[in-house]
Motif scaffolding. Structure first.
Motif, PDB file in Angstrom:
ATOM      1  N   PRO A 111       0.839  -1.208   0.000  1.00 40.63           N
ATOM      2  CA  PRO A 111       0.000   0.000   0.000  1.00 40.63           C
ATOM      3  C   PRO A 111       0.873   1.257   0.000  1.00 40.63           C
ATOM      4  N   ALA A 112       0.465   2.266  -0.756  1.00 41.07           N
ATOM      5  CA  ALA A 112       1.285   3.461  -0.964  1.00 41.07           C
ATOM      6  C   ALA A 112       1.470   4.275   0.312  1.00 41.07           C
ATOM      7  N   ASP A 113       0.662   4.012   1.353  1.00 40.53           N
ATOM      8  CA  ASP A 113       0.796   4.812   2.580  1.00 40.53           C
ATOM      9  C   ASP A 113       1.651   4.110   3.647  1.00 40.53           C
ATOM     10  N   ASN A 114       2.399   3.077   3.236  1.00 43.92           N
ATOM     11  CA  ASN A 114       3.254   2.373   4.199  1.00 43.92           C
ATOM     12  C   ASN A 114       4.730   2.684   3.907  1.00 43.92           C
ATOM     13  N   PRO A 115       5.341   3.564   4.708  1.00 44.12           N
ATOM     14  CA  PRO A 115       6.685   4.076   4.372  1.00 44.12           C
ATOM     15  C   PRO A 115       7.802   3.046   4.517  1.00 44.12           C
TER      16      PRO A 115
END
Ligand code: TXA
Ligand code: MG
Length: 376
Positions: free
Chosen positions: A60-64
């Motif tokens: 997921p794009a919001d997991n750094p």
């Protein structure tokens, strides 16, 4: 399949490291061993390369991502004014399985931190990882080299199994040492807060920092909080495809495991057992396939075997559900229990409740697991 280079984990050859860093320089992805698990690396300063990591993992794009550095000088290129006290702590803690959250420098692409103004940084204690960073001459962004949601890879073959052609090059340095990912501590919080337990335990961190640290229940792998502390916390993690039922709590776990296995069978499902060696006889006695994680007397070796044991679950034939028996939550056991609670996705039974005759939780879980089978 990607190119695989075998490297000596202690004295990696310069040619292999140069070939790998050239792949990074051209914007490609390199999987490499660290002392914890294998990482999937990209040039941290190249946003297009970093985007490839998310695509390859299905992340997921919001997991750094964690930025891996090779020197304290490099720390100053990614963290904004970390402060002398912090740098002093990091000089003592690094290299090692210790990741810190610090304020990020503007130069670090937003893709790395998923838009956050803070960045996760660590200096890995592995000659191959350090050699790769040195050869690139800059920081390497790397999550664990598994498909998102799967157990982290502790061997190169796990990387190939999960990522195949979406990685350009794999440096195979054999099995990783700790087997669970680094401890993550948020140093921008007051008190400093453990976001993910790992090989460096809370006592060691308190000694390092010279102050108390907070261990929220989320860091133990419970998921009741509404707002996740670390973005990664809200996803199911570390899990084989087959469902797991975690036997949690510090009562007579062998007796508990037996009850759980018997009730799974009663629900019409075929169980397997994943546990420390001391408990395997319970499964064997019931004719149930067993996967041993090593002796409970050495939680360090249990941690090392943890993810490969979870991967084995999907390789057993004719199994519907695995009972996994937890370990004592001390030292690296905190990290092991965090991973097991997440891998079981909330399917956990409290051993002490079970022994006192309360079967409600377990029957509810088994009802859920058996339902799709009844529908077929
Ligand atoms: O041992 C390790 O840490 C391994 C090896 C490869 O270094 N790496 C690793 O990365 O486990 P990954 O991406 O699988 O896990 C990183 C975790 C995620 O849960 C992510 O949400 C958290 O670190 N994280 C990364 N940057 C963060 C940030 N800026 N703030 C809070 N959490 C962050
Ligand atoms: Mg991961």
């Amino acid at each position: 399949m990607p190119k695989v280079l075998n490297v000596d984990p202690l004295r990696p050859d310069r040619e292999s490291l140069e070939e790998a860093s050239e792949v990074l320089r051209r914007g490609g992805l390199v999987a490499f061993p660290t002392e914890t698990v294998y990482g999937l690396g990209a040039d941290a300063m190249n946003p297009r390369a970093v985007e490839k990591i998310y695509r390859a993992k299905g992340r997921p794009a919001d997991n750094p991502l964690i930025v891996h550095i090779g020197s304290i000088e490099m720390l100053y290129t990614v963290a904004e004014d970390p402060g002398e006290d912090v740098v002093d702590v990091l000089r003592r803690a690094w290299p090692g399985p210790f990741t810190v959250i610090l304020r990020k420098r503007r130069e670090v692409p937003m893709e790395v931190t998923a838009g956050l103004s803070v960045v996760a940084v660590r200096m890995p204690a592995h000659p191959v990882a350090l050699g790769l960073i040195e050869s690139l001459g800059g920081p390497v962004a790397a999550p664990s080299a598994n498909k998102s949601g799967r157990p982290s890879p502790t061997r190169a073959e796990h990387v190939l199994e999960d990522l195949g052609d979406s990685v350009d090059l794999v440096l195979d340095g054999g099995e990783t040492f700790f087997g669970v990912e680094s401890t993550i501590v948020d140093l921008t919080a007051d008190p400093p807060t453990i976001l993910r337990p790992g090989p460096v335990d809370p006592d060691q961190i308190e000694k390092l920092l010279g102050r108390r640290v907070s261990v929220p229940s989320l860091a133990r792998g419970f998921s009741e909080a509404v707002r996740p502390l670390a973005p990664g916390m809200k996803y199911r993690h570390y899990a084989p495809e087959r469902p797991l039922v975690l036997v949690d709590g510090d009562c007579d776990v062998a007796r508990c495991a037996e009850i759980v296995l018997l009730l799974i069978k009663e629900a019409g499902l075929s169980p397997c057992l994943v546990a420390c060696d001391e408990i395997l006889h319970v499964g064997a006695g019931l004719g149930v396939p067993v996967i041993g994680m090593g002796s409970a007397a050495s939680l360090v070796s249990v941690a090392r075997n943890l993810f490969s044991s979870l991967r084995l679950v999907d390789k057993l034939a004719g199994v519907d559900v695995c009972a996994v028996v937890g370990v004592e939550e001390r030292g690296i056991g905190l990290a092991i229990m965090n991973r097991l609670r997440k891998a079981s996705g909330g399917n956990a039974v409290d051993c002490c409740n079970l022994l006192s005759g309360d079967r409600e939780d377990l029957l509810k879980i088994l009802g859920m697991l058996a339902a799709p089978r009844r529908a077929v």
